[in-house]
Write a protein that holds these residues in place. Structure first.
Motif, PDB file in Angstrom:
ATOM      1  N   ASN A 171      44.890  55.767 -13.639  1.00 39.32           N
ATOM      2  CA  ASN A 171      44.234  54.616 -14.247  1.00 39.32           C
ATOM      3  C   ASN A 171      42.821  54.550 -13.684  1.00 39.32           C
ATOM      4  O   ASN A 171      42.634  54.312 -12.486  1.00 39.32           O
ATOM      5  N   MET A 172      41.845  54.769 -14.554  1.00 36.65           N
ATOM      6  CA  MET A 172      40.464  54.845 -14.093  1.00 36.65           C
ATOM      7  C   MET A 172      39.524  54.511 -15.246  1.00 36.65           C
ATOM      8  O   MET A 172      39.699  55.024 -16.357  1.00 36.65           O
ATOM      9  N   PRO A 173      38.516  53.663 -15.006  1.00 36.73           N
ATOM     10  CA  PRO A 173      37.556  53.343 -16.057  1.00 36.73           C
ATOM     11  C   PRO A 173      36.832  54.592 -16.557  1.00 36.73           C
ATOM     12  O   PRO A 173      36.655  55.570 -15.831  1.00 36.73           O
ATOM     13  N   ALA A 174      36.380  54.534 -17.804  1.00 33.95           N
ATOM     14  CA  ALA A 174      35.783  55.706 -18.436  1.00 33.95           C
ATOM     15  C   ALA A 174      34.562  56.218 -17.683  1.00 33.95           C
ATOM     16  O   ALA A 174      34.432  57.428 -17.458  1.00 33.95           O
ATOM     17  N   ARG A 175      33.660  55.329 -17.283  1.00 33.47           N
ATOM     18  CA  ARG A 175      32.438  55.805 -16.608  1.00 33.47           C
ATOM     19  C   ARG A 175      32.763  56.416 -15.259  1.00 33.47           C
ATOM     20  O   ARG A 175      32.205  57.463 -14.896  1.00 33.47           O
ATOM     21  N   MET A 176      33.678  55.828 -14.498  1.00 37.93           N
ATOM     22  CA  MET A 176      34.066  56.405 -13.221  1.00 37.93           C
ATOM     23  C   MET A 176      34.661  57.801 -13.420  1.00 37.93           C
ATOM     24  O   MET A 176      34.360  58.730 -12.659  1.00 37.93           O
ATOM     25  N   SER A 177      35.483  57.956 -14.447  1.00 44.39           N
ATOM     26  CA  SER A 177      36.075  59.263 -14.695  1.00 44.39           C
ATOM     27  C   SER A 177      35.000  60.302 -15.022  1.00 44.39           C
ATOM     28  O   SER A 177      35.096  61.460 -14.601  1.00 44.39           O
ATOM     29  N   GLN A 178      33.972  59.904 -15.747  1.00 44.36           N
ATOM     30  CA  GLN A 178      32.878  60.827 -16.052  1.00 44.36           C
ATOM     31  C   GLN A 178      32.160  61.264 -14.780  1.00 44.36           C
ATOM     32  O   GLN A 178      31.825  62.444 -14.610  1.00 44.36           O
ATOM     33  N   ILE A 179      31.907  60.312 -13.891  1.00 43.10           N
ATOM     34  CA  ILE A 179      31.220  60.633 -12.638  1.00 43.10           C
ATOM     35  C   ILE A 179      32.059  61.591 -11.800  1.00 43.10           C
ATOM     36  O   ILE A 179      31.559  62.599 -11.277  1.00 43.10           O
ATOM     37  N   PHE A 180      33.336  61.301 -11.689  1.00 50.16           N
ATOM     38  CA  PHE A 180      34.194  62.170 -10.885  1.00 50.16           C
ATOM     39  C   PHE A 180      34.333  63.550 -11.512  1.00 50.16           C
ATOM     40  O   PHE A 180      34.353  64.554 -10.794  1.00 50.16           O
ATOM     41  N   GLU A 181      34.459  63.631 -12.828  1.00 46.62           N
ATOM     42  CA  GLU A 181      34.566  64.947 -13.462  1.00 46.62           C
ATOM     43  C   GLU A 181      33.344  65.795 -13.172  1.00 46.62           C
ATOM     44  O   GLU A 181      33.451  67.020 -13.017  1.00 46.62           O
ATOM     45  N   ALA A 182      32.181  65.168 -13.061  1.00 42.84           N
ATOM     46  CA  ALA A 182      30.949  65.899 -12.786  1.00 42.84           C
ATOM     47  C   ALA A 182      30.729  66.155 -11.303  1.00 42.84           C
ATOM     48  O   ALA A 182      30.154  67.190 -10.924  1.00 42.84           O
ATOM     49  N   GLU A 183      31.209  65.250 -10.443  1.00 34.52           N
ATOM     50  CA  GLU A 183      30.810  65.288  -9.037  1.00 34.52           C
ATOM     51  C   GLU A 183      31.955  65.253  -8.030  1.00 34.52           C
ATOM     52  O   GLU A 183      31.725  65.416  -6.838  1.00 34.52           O
ATOM     53  N   GLY A 184      33.193  65.041  -8.468  1.00 32.95           N
ATOM     54  CA  GLY A 184      34.290  64.829  -7.534  1.00 32.95           C
ATOM     55  C   GLY A 184      34.642  66.079  -6.735  1.00 32.95           C
ATOM     56  O   GLY A 184      34.726  67.181  -7.299  1.00 32.95           O
ATOM     57  N   TRP A 185      34.872  65.911  -5.447  1.00 29.19           N
ATOM     58  CA  TRP A 185      35.241  67.044  -4.581  1.00 29.19           C
ATOM     59  C   TRP A 185      36.610  67.610  -4.939  1.00 29.19           C
ATOM     60  O   TRP A 185      36.923  68.765  -4.654  1.00 29.19           O
ATOM     61  N   TRP A 186      37.446  66.819  -5.572  1.00 29.60           N
ATOM     62  CA  TRP A 186      38.859  67.118  -5.748  1.00 29.60           C
ATOM     63  C   TRP A 186      39.228  67.711  -7.099  1.00 29.60           C
ATOM     64  O   TRP A 186      40.335  68.220  -7.275  1.00 29.60           O
ATOM     65  N   THR A 187      38.300  67.681  -8.046  1.00 30.48           N
ATOM     66  CA  THR A 187      38.678  68.025  -9.419  1.00 30.48           C
ATOM     67  C   THR A 187      39.059  69.489  -9.582  1.00 30.48           C
ATOM     68  O   THR A 187      39.859  69.836 -10.460  1.00 30.48           O
ATOM     69  N   GLY A 188      38.513  70.358  -8.755  1.00 30.42           N
ATOM     70  CA  GLY A 188      38.782  71.781  -8.888  1.00 30.42           C
ATOM     71  C   GLY A 188      40.211  72.198  -8.596  1.00 30.42           C
ATOM     72  O   GLY A 188      40.617  73.313  -8.950  1.00 30.42           O
TER      73      GLY A 188
ATOM     74  N   LEU B 130      44.730  53.845 -22.805  1.00 29.78           N
ATOM     75  CA  LEU B 130      46.129  53.680 -22.421  1.00 29.78           C
ATOM     76  C   LEU B 130      46.171  53.694 -20.905  1.00 29.78           C
ATOM     77  O   LEU B 130      45.451  54.478 -20.282  1.00 29.78           O
ATOM     78  N   ALA B 131      47.029  52.885 -20.315  1.00 28.28           N
ATOM     79  CA  ALA B 131      47.103  52.853 -18.856  1.00 28.28           C
ATOM     80  C   ALA B 131      48.556  52.799 -18.402  1.00 28.28           C
ATOM     81  O   ALA B 131      49.412  52.227 -19.089  1.00 28.28           O
ATOM     82  N   LYS B 132      48.815  53.428 -17.269  1.00 35.77           N
ATOM     83  CA  LYS B 132      50.127  53.289 -16.636  1.00 35.77           C
ATOM     84  C   LYS B 132      50.387  51.803 -16.365  1.00 35.77           C
ATOM     85  O   LYS B 132      49.453  51.100 -16.024  1.00 35.77           O
TER      86      LYS B 132
END
Length: 201
Positions: A114-131, A144-146
Motif C-alpha cells: 500500500n503506497m501512494p502513486a507519487r511515492m511509488s514513482q520515486i522509489f521505482e526510480a531511486e529506491g535501494w531495494w527495488t533491484g 486498490l489497497a490491501k
C-alpha cells in the motif's frame, strides 16, 4: 514456523515496516518543520486520510490539503511527498539480510505494498531495494489497497503464480488474514519475528 512450509515459488513482501523500518524521529521532525504539525501519532490527520491516499482515492495535493486543512498546490505537495518518501526510506537490517540471502539462492521475489502513486514513482526510480524484485506492485496506481482481495489476485496474475506457491510477508494482521483466506502462505512480520527462520533460510 508460520505458514511458509510448502513448495515456495514466490516471496511476496510488503514494504513499510517490513523492508523499511519504522520512521526515525528526525524524519518526523523534518515533516513537522515543513508542515507546522505534529503528524506522527496515530490520531493525526496524516493517518486519518492515509488509506484513501494509498488506495489512489486522493492525489497528492488533495491528500496534503486534507492533512494540513488548508489548500496545498502541486509544488508544495511534491516537496511534502519527498519528505514523506524519506520518512519511509530507512531499511530494516533484518529484512535486508533476508533479501540478500534469497537473492543469492535465486529466489523469485515481488513487492505488494500500500503506497501512494507519487511515492511509488520515486522509489521505482531511486529506491535501494527495488533491484531485488521482479515485480513491484503498488496500491496507488492500481486504485486498490490491501486488504481488498482483488489486489492479491492482481499480484498473483502478475507473478503468474498460484496462491499455494506464494509466501506473503506483511506487518498488518488484516492483510495477513486476507492473504491467507485466498490460500497464500503467510508470515506476520513483527518486531520479534525471525524472518530467516520463518522462511527456513
Amino acid at each position: 514456523m508460520a505458514q511458509a512450509q510448502h513448495d515456495v515459488g514466490w516471496y511476496l513482501f510488503d514494504y513499510g515496516m517490513v523492508i523499511a523500518a519504522a520512521p526515525a524521529d528526525r524524519d518526523w521532525e523534518r515533516l513537522q518543520q515543513a508542515t507546522g504539525r505534529a503528524l506522527k501519532e496515530q490520531g493525526s490527520t496524516y493517518w486519518a486520510h492515509r488509506h484513501s491516499f494509498d488506495a489512489g482515492a486522493l492525489d497528492s495535493p488533495s491528500y496534503w490539503t486534507a492533512v494540513l486543512e488548508r489548500a496545498v498546490d502541486a509544488a508544495e505537495a511534491e516537496r511534502l511527498d519527498r519528505l514523506d518518501t524519506a520518512l519511509w526510506s530507512q531499511p530494516d537490517p533484518r529484512t535486508r539480510e533476508v533479501l540478500q540471502s534469497l537473492e543469492t539462492r535465486g529466489a523469485s521475489m515481488a513487492v505488494l505494498s500500500n503506497m501512494p502513486a507519487r511515492m511509488s514513482q520515486i522509489f521505482e526510480a531511486e529506491g535501494w531495494w527495488t533491484g531485488y524484485f521482479e515485480h513491484l506492485i503498488f496500491s496507488g496506481p492500481l486504485r486498490l489497497a490491501k486488504p481488498d482481495p482483488r489486489i492479491y489476485e492482481h499480484a498473483l496474475a502478475r507473478m503468474g503464480a498460484e496462491a499455494s506457491e506464494v509466501v506473503f510477508i506483511d506487518d498488518k494482521s488484516e492483510n495477513i488474514e486476507a492473504a491467507a483466506a485466498l490460500g497464500l502462505g503467510t508470515v506476520h512480520y513483527t518486531a520479534g519475528t525471525d524472518l530467516a527462520a520463518e522462511l527456513g533460510l
